[in-house]
Design a protein around this motif. Sequence first.
Motif, short mmCIF file in Angstrom:
data_model
loop_
_atom_site.label_atom_id
_atom_site.label_comp_id
_atom_site.label_asym_id
_atom_site.label_seq_id
_atom_site.Cartn_x
_atom_site.Cartn_y
_atom_site.Cartn_z
N VAL A 185 0.86 -1.19 0.00
CA VAL A 185 0.00 0.00 0.00
C VAL A 185 0.89 1.24 0.00
O VAL A 185 1.87 1.30 0.74
CB VAL A 185 -0.93 0.03 1.23
CG1 VAL A 185 -1.67 1.37 1.33
CG2 VAL A 185 -1.92 -1.11 1.18
N SER A 186 0.55 2.21 -0.82
CA SER A 186 1.33 3.44 -0.87
C SER A 186 0.39 4.63 -1.06
O SER A 186 -0.81 4.47 -1.35
CB SER A 186 2.35 3.40 -2.01
OG SER A 186 1.69 3.32 -3.26
N GLU A 187 0.93 5.80 -0.90
CA GLU A 187 0.20 7.04 -1.15
C GLU A 187 0.76 7.62 -2.44
O GLU A 187 1.97 7.74 -2.60
CB GLU A 187 0.41 8.00 0.02
CG GLU A 187 -0.42 9.25 -0.03
CD GLU A 187 -0.20 10.11 1.21
OE1 GLU A 187 0.20 11.30 1.07
OE2 GLU A 187 -0.40 9.60 2.33
N LEU A 188 -0.11 7.97 -3.37
CA LEU A 188 0.39 8.53 -4.61
C LEU A 188 1.16 9.82 -4.32
O LEU A 188 0.82 10.55 -3.38
CB LEU A 188 -0.76 8.78 -5.57
CG LEU A 188 -1.43 7.51 -6.12
CD1 LEU A 188 -2.50 7.84 -7.15
CD2 LEU A 188 -0.41 6.56 -6.74
N PRO A 189 2.19 10.12 -5.10
CA PRO A 189 3.17 11.15 -4.72
C PRO A 189 2.66 12.58 -4.75
O PRO A 189 3.35 13.49 -4.31
CB PRO A 189 4.29 10.96 -5.75
CG PRO A 189 3.64 10.28 -6.91
CD PRO A 189 2.59 9.40 -6.33
N PHE A 190 1.46 12.80 -5.25
CA PHE A 190 0.92 14.16 -5.28
C PHE A 190 -0.60 14.08 -5.12
O PHE A 190 -1.22 13.10 -5.52
CB PHE A 190 1.28 14.87 -6.58
CG PHE A 190 0.89 14.11 -7.82
CD1 PHE A 190 -0.38 14.24 -8.36
CD2 PHE A 190 1.79 13.25 -8.42
CE1 PHE A 190 -0.74 13.52 -9.49
CE2 PHE A 190 1.43 12.53 -9.55
CZ PHE A 190 0.17 12.66 -10.09
N PRO A 191 -1.22 15.10 -4.55
CA PRO A 191 -2.68 15.11 -4.42
C PRO A 191 -3.34 15.46 -5.75
O PRO A 191 -2.70 16.02 -6.65
CB PRO A 191 -2.92 16.20 -3.36
CG PRO A 191 -1.77 17.13 -3.52
CD PRO A 191 -0.59 16.29 -3.93
N PHE A 192 -4.62 15.15 -5.86
CA PHE A 192 -5.39 15.41 -7.07
C PHE A 192 -6.39 16.53 -6.80
O PHE A 192 -7.03 16.57 -5.75
CB PHE A 192 -6.11 14.15 -7.52
CG PHE A 192 -5.20 13.08 -8.04
CD1 PHE A 192 -5.07 12.87 -9.40
CD2 PHE A 192 -4.45 12.30 -7.18
CE1 PHE A 192 -4.22 11.89 -9.90
CE2 PHE A 192 -3.60 11.31 -7.66
CZ PHE A 192 -3.48 11.11 -9.03
N LEU A 193 -6.55 17.41 -7.77
CA LEU A 193 -7.43 18.57 -7.62
C LEU A 193 -8.85 18.20 -8.06
O LEU A 193 -9.04 17.64 -9.15
CB LEU A 193 -6.92 19.73 -8.47
CG LEU A 193 -7.65 21.07 -8.32
CD1 LEU A 193 -7.40 21.66 -6.93
CD2 LEU A 193 -7.18 22.05 -9.40
N ILE A 194 -9.82 18.49 -7.21
CA ILE A 194 -11.22 18.24 -7.55
C ILE A 194 -11.68 19.32 -8.53
O ILE A 194 -11.62 20.51 -8.21
CB ILE A 194 -12.13 18.26 -6.31
CG1 ILE A 194 -11.67 17.21 -5.29
CG2 ILE A 194 -13.58 18.00 -6.71
CD1 ILE A 194 -12.50 17.19 -4.03
N ASP A 229 -11.49 23.58 -6.29
CA ASP A 229 -10.21 24.09 -5.79
C ASP A 229 -9.81 23.44 -4.48
O ASP A 229 -9.36 24.09 -3.54
CB ASP A 229 -10.26 25.62 -5.63
CG ASP A 229 -8.87 26.22 -5.48
OD1 ASP A 229 -7.91 25.64 -6.01
OD2 ASP A 229 -8.74 27.27 -4.81
N ARG A 230 -10.03 22.12 -4.41
CA ARG A 230 -9.62 21.33 -3.25
C ARG A 230 -8.81 20.14 -3.72
O ARG A 230 -9.07 19.60 -4.80
CB ARG A 230 -10.84 20.81 -2.47
CG ARG A 230 -11.68 21.87 -1.84
CD ARG A 230 -12.82 21.24 -1.05
NE ARG A 230 -13.87 22.21 -0.85
CZ ARG A 230 -15.17 21.94 -0.92
NH1 ARG A 230 -15.56 20.69 -1.17
NH2 ARG A 230 -16.07 22.86 -0.73
N GLN A 231 -7.89 19.72 -2.90
CA GLN A 231 -7.04 18.59 -3.26
C GLN A 231 -7.38 17.37 -2.42
O GLN A 231 -7.81 17.49 -1.27
CB GLN A 231 -5.56 18.96 -3.06
CG GLN A 231 -5.08 20.05 -4.01
CD GLN A 231 -3.61 20.36 -3.82
OE1 GLN A 231 -3.06 20.23 -2.73
NE2 GLN A 231 -2.96 20.80 -4.88
#
Length: 288
Positions: free
Chosen positions: A42-51, A55-57
């Motif tokens: 299990v890992s966390e993707l290296p960057f957040p995604f913008l909705i 304007d929220r990640q």
Amino acid sequence: MRNWVASLSRLLLAVMGMVFTLFVLWGCGEVAQRPTSAAPNVSELPFPFLIPGLDRQRTVRLYLPPNYEHETQSYPVIYMHDGQNVFDNATAYADEWGVDESLNTLAKTSGRKFIVVAIDNGGDFRMNELSPWTNKRFGEAQGKAYMQLIVDVVKPYIDNNYRTKADVKNTAIMGSSMGGLITHYAVHNYPEVFGKAGIFSPSYWYSQDVFSDTKLHRSKDSLRLYVLYGSDEGDGMIADADKMQRLIKGQGHPRENMQFVTVPGGQHNEQLWGGSFTDAIEWLFEIH
């Protein structure tokens, strides 16, 4: 002597206050956090995604099958909501589902393997983002923007960067409570994307529009629909689930492609959802 006693008393009171504060903070998880329980795959993707449009990640967590790096085949994908609660006690609100352990075990016993993409909820925005319908108490609906995040942003990224079976037959979506509500919406409004749904303890109470929307967007006959709730979740949960079952049956959805399951003694919590996860996956993907 009197001054010395007063000073000692003040010191003792201060120490007791510090101990009490530490105890309270520890209970809130601010001093001693729970240790991570996520499996190594299990890992966390290296960057957040913008909705889109909000304007929220959002953080996205990824489960890859055991031995993924040493294999070449592609895998079905399960999209899940409330990502903080899916794999890890250290990030879970109350408890985790244990999806990683469940799928690692399933891989050993059946040879069937999956990719799981878990999108974190938005905390204070959770109720809004997980419903496409406005609620007088909780405010405006932002579920359509959240689904755009999954369908137009996250899924293309996953399909382009990992070995996925990207077709509708091999793409599932799953969630509980408000996550169950948005999952129900997803499979009825994105039938070309999601071919399987695990809907656990759905918050149908949030908006009666879920019933009119289901009437308007009849699901494809090929949709595999697994709806689960506990017998101890309250009369409202049971009544709404029964109403939805009657509606979908009345639309002529094939009985072999729908399953409504009541778990005796089941309550509205991760113990119910995590404990039922493997059964749902085995039914959705016809693992015998």
